[in-house]
Design a protein around this motif. Structure first.
Motif, PDB file in Angstrom:
ATOM      1  N   LYS A  88      22.379   2.002  76.012  1.00  0.00           N
ATOM      2  CA  LYS A  88      22.363   1.105  74.857  1.00  0.00           C
ATOM      3  C   LYS A  88      23.534   0.130  74.930  1.00  0.00           C
ATOM      4  O   LYS A  88      24.629   0.493  75.331  1.00  0.00           O
ATOM      5  N   TYR A  89      23.295  -1.108  74.559  1.00  0.00           N
ATOM      6  CA  TYR A  89      24.370  -2.085  74.457  1.00  0.00           C
ATOM      7  C   TYR A  89      24.518  -2.505  73.013  1.00  0.00           C
ATOM      8  O   TYR A  89      23.628  -2.291  72.191  1.00  0.00           O
ATOM      9  N   HIS A  90      25.676  -3.086  72.665  1.00  0.00           N
ATOM     10  CA  HIS A  90      25.929  -3.451  71.278  1.00  0.00           C
ATOM     11  C   HIS A  90      26.561  -4.834  71.187  1.00  0.00           C
ATOM     12  O   HIS A  90      27.097  -5.369  72.151  1.00  0.00           O
ATOM     13  N   PHE A  91      26.509  -5.386  70.009  1.00  0.00           N
ATOM     14  CA  PHE A  91      27.052  -6.691  69.663  1.00  0.00           C
ATOM     15  C   PHE A  91      28.571  -6.610  69.657  1.00  0.00           C
ATOM     16  O   PHE A  91      29.139  -5.638  69.169  1.00  0.00           O
ATOM     17  N   VAL A  92      29.255  -7.636  70.200  1.00  0.00           N
ATOM     18  CA  VAL A  92      30.718  -7.648  70.266  1.00  0.00           C
ATOM     19  C   VAL A  92      31.244  -8.923  69.602  1.00  0.00           C
ATOM     20  O   VAL A  92      30.694 -10.002  69.811  1.00  0.00           O
ATOM     21  N   ASP A  93      32.308  -8.781  68.810  1.00  0.00           N
ATOM     22  CA  ASP A  93      32.997  -9.942  68.229  1.00  0.00           C
ATOM     23  C   ASP A  93      34.483  -9.598  68.138  1.00  0.00           C
ATOM     24  O   ASP A  93      34.935  -8.956  67.198  1.00  0.00           O
ATOM     25  N   ASN A  94      35.242 -10.001  69.174  1.00  0.00           N
ATOM     26  CA  ASN A  94      36.686  -9.779  69.185  1.00  0.00           C
ATOM     27  C   ASN A  94      37.366 -10.971  69.849  1.00  0.00           C
ATOM     28  O   ASN A  94      36.723 -11.969  70.147  1.00  0.00           O
ATOM     29  N   ASP A  95      38.695 -10.872  70.082  1.00  0.00           N
ATOM     30  CA  ASP A  95      39.428 -11.997  70.674  1.00  0.00           C
ATOM     31  C   ASP A  95      38.947 -12.334  72.078  1.00  0.00           C
ATOM     32  O   ASP A  95      38.934 -13.494  72.475  1.00  0.00           O
ATOM     33  N   GLU A  96      38.574 -11.330  72.852  1.00  0.00           N
ATOM     34  CA  GLU A  96      38.126 -11.557  74.219  1.00  0.00           C
ATOM     35  C   GLU A  96      36.689 -12.075  74.284  1.00  0.00           C
ATOM     36  O   GLU A  96      36.349 -12.900  75.132  1.00  0.00           O
ATOM     37  N   TYR A  97      35.839 -11.579  73.400  1.00  0.00           N
ATOM     38  CA  TYR A  97      34.421 -11.959  73.359  1.00  0.00           C
ATOM     39  C   TYR A  97      34.065 -12.429  71.944  1.00  0.00           C
ATOM     40  O   TYR A  97      33.447 -11.705  71.175  1.00  0.00           O
ATOM     41  N   PRO A  98      34.428 -13.669  71.588  1.00  0.00           N
ATOM     42  CA  PRO A  98      34.205 -14.133  70.209  1.00  0.00           C
ATOM     43  C   PRO A  98      32.787 -14.654  69.966  1.00  0.00           C
ATOM     44  O   PRO A  98      32.120 -15.130  70.880  1.00  0.00           O
ATOM     45  N   VAL A  99      32.373 -14.564  68.721  1.00  0.00           N
ATOM     46  CA  VAL A  99      31.153 -15.227  68.271  1.00  0.00           C
ATOM     47  C   VAL A  99      31.531 -16.684  68.022  1.00  0.00           C
ATOM     48  O   VAL A  99      32.582 -16.971  67.438  1.00  0.00           O
ATOM     49  N   GLN A 100      30.688 -17.600  68.484  1.00  0.00           N
ATOM     50  CA  GLN A 100      30.973 -19.014  68.306  1.00  0.00           C
ATOM     51  C   GLN A 100      29.741 -19.747  67.787  1.00  0.00           C
ATOM     52  O   GLN A 100      28.616 -19.424  68.169  1.00  0.00           O
ATOM     53  N   CYS A 101      29.986 -20.725  66.927  1.00  0.00           N
ATOM     54  CA  CYS A 101      28.934 -21.600  66.420  1.00  0.00           C
ATOM     55  C   CYS A 101      29.374 -23.037  66.679  1.00  0.00           C
ATOM     56  O   CYS A 101      30.560 -23.325  66.707  1.00  0.00           O
ATOM     57  N   GLY A 102      28.415 -23.902  66.878  1.00  0.00           N
ATOM     58  CA  GLY A 102      28.782 -25.284  67.131  1.00  0.00           C
ATOM     59  C   GLY A 102      27.613 -26.234  66.980  1.00  0.00           C
ATOM     60  O   GLY A 102      26.475 -25.828  66.775  1.00  0.00           O
ATOM     61  N   ILE A 103      27.938 -27.506  67.097  1.00  0.00           N
ATOM     62  CA  ILE A 103      26.965 -28.583  67.009  1.00  0.00           C
ATOM     63  C   ILE A 103      26.870 -29.242  68.383  1.00  0.00           C
ATOM     64  O   ILE A 103      27.888 -29.493  69.028  1.00  0.00           O
ATOM     65  N   VAL A 104      25.653 -29.516  68.827  1.00  0.00           N
ATOM     66  CA  VAL A 104      25.414 -30.212  70.084  1.00  0.00           C
ATOM     67  C   VAL A 104      24.736 -31.534  69.736  1.00  0.00           C
ATOM     68  O   VAL A 104      23.693 -31.547  69.084  1.00  0.00           O
ATOM     69  N   MET A 105      25.345 -32.656  70.172  1.00  0.00           N
ATOM     70  CA  MET A 105      24.799 -33.955  69.834  1.00  0.00           C
ATOM     71  C   MET A 105      24.744 -34.827  71.084  1.00  0.00           C
ATOM     72  O   MET A 105      25.680 -34.841  71.873  1.00  0.00           O
ATOM     73  N   THR A 106      23.630 -35.531  71.263  1.00  0.00           N
ATOM     74  CA  THR A 106      23.512 -36.510  72.342  1.00  0.00           C
ATOM     75  C   THR A 106      23.054 -37.838  71.757  1.00  0.00           C
ATOM     76  O   THR A 106      22.342 -37.878  70.748  1.00  0.00           O
ATOM     77  N   PHE A 107      23.483 -38.902  72.409  1.00  0.00           N
ATOM     78  CA  PHE A 107      23.098 -40.235  71.977  1.00  0.00           C
ATOM     79  C   PHE A 107      23.155 -41.144  73.190  1.00  0.00           C
ATOM     80  O   PHE A 107      24.041 -41.012  74.028  1.00  0.00           O
ATOM     81  N   GLY A 108      22.202 -42.042  73.309  1.00  0.00           N
ATOM     82  CA  GLY A 108      22.226 -42.944  74.449  1.00  0.00           C
ATOM     83  C   GLY A 108      21.362 -44.167  74.262  1.00  0.00           C
ATOM     84  O   GLY A 108      20.513 -44.230  73.364  1.00  0.00           O
ATOM     85  N   ILE A 109      21.605 -45.139  75.134  1.00  0.00           N
ATOM     86  CA  ILE A 109      20.808 -46.362  75.186  1.00  0.00           C
ATOM     87  C   ILE A 109      20.439 -46.610  76.639  1.00  0.00           C
ATOM     88  O   ILE A 109      21.301 -46.542  77.517  1.00  0.00           O
ATOM     89  N   LYS A 110      19.170 -46.894  76.891  1.00  0.00           N
ATOM     90  CA  LYS A 110      18.700 -47.219  78.240  1.00  0.00           C
ATOM     91  C   LYS A 110      18.254 -48.672  78.246  1.00  0.00           C
ATOM     92  O   LYS A 110      17.498 -49.099  77.371  1.00  0.00           O
ATOM     93  N   LEU A 111      18.718 -49.404  79.221  1.00  0.00           N
ATOM     94  CA  LEU A 111      18.284 -50.790  79.420  1.00  0.00           C
ATOM     95  C   LEU A 111      17.619 -50.881  80.776  1.00  0.00           C
ATOM     96  O   LEU A 111      18.100 -50.308  81.751  1.00  0.00           O
ATOM     97  N   TRP A 112      16.526 -51.640  80.855  1.00  0.00           N
ATOM     98  CA  TRP A 112      15.844 -51.811  82.144  1.00  0.00           C
ATOM     99  C   TRP A 112      15.053 -53.118  82.145  1.00  0.00           C
ATOM    100  O   TRP A 112      14.749 -53.672  81.113  1.00  0.00           O
ATOM    101  N   ASN A 113      14.728 -53.585  83.344  1.00  0.00           N
ATOM    102  CA  ASN A 113      13.899 -54.786  83.528  1.00  0.00           C
ATOM    103  C   ASN A 113      12.602 -54.410  84.194  1.00  0.00           C
ATOM    104  O   ASN A 113      12.547 -53.501  85.009  1.00  0.00           O
TER     105      ASN A 113
END
Length: 93
Positions: free
Chosen positions: A67-92
């Motif tokens: 059996k394995y278990h969920f870990v949340d400590n200094d070495e293996y922290p739980v992290q949440c975040g936002i991922v954002m991408t934005f771009g412009i493509k130009l072509w002829n």
């Protein structure tokens, strides 16, 4: 013999995202604008120390039923975040 997910700490990342794009061919230089926004949830799982015994040939105590278990400590922290991408493509054409 290896037992995936039962031989150490494993990092799990769950990402959900949505995006959109806009393009036009009406101008002299066609362009495309795109972007996305997502949410990231990252955590670790691991087996107990008494089940994790490494030898030269590998781990002989852990197997596919360990059996394995969920870990949340200094070495293996739980992290949440936002991922954002934005771009412009130009072509002829």
């Amino acid at each position: 013999e290896k037992h995936f997910l039962h031989d150490g700490a494993y990092n799990w990342m769950h990402i959900i995202s949505a995006g959109a794009s806009y393009s036009t061919k009406k101008t002299k230089v066609p362009f495309n604008i795109y972007g996305s926004l997502g949410f990231l949830y990252s955590y670790y799982t691991m087996i107990d120390d008494e089940d994790y015994e490494m030898t030269i040939l590998g781990n002989h105590k852990a197997d596919g039923n360990t059996k394995y278990h969920f870990v949340d400590n200094d070495e293996y922290p739980v992290q949440c975040g936002i991922v954002m991408t934005f771009g412009i493509k130009l072509w002829n054409f």
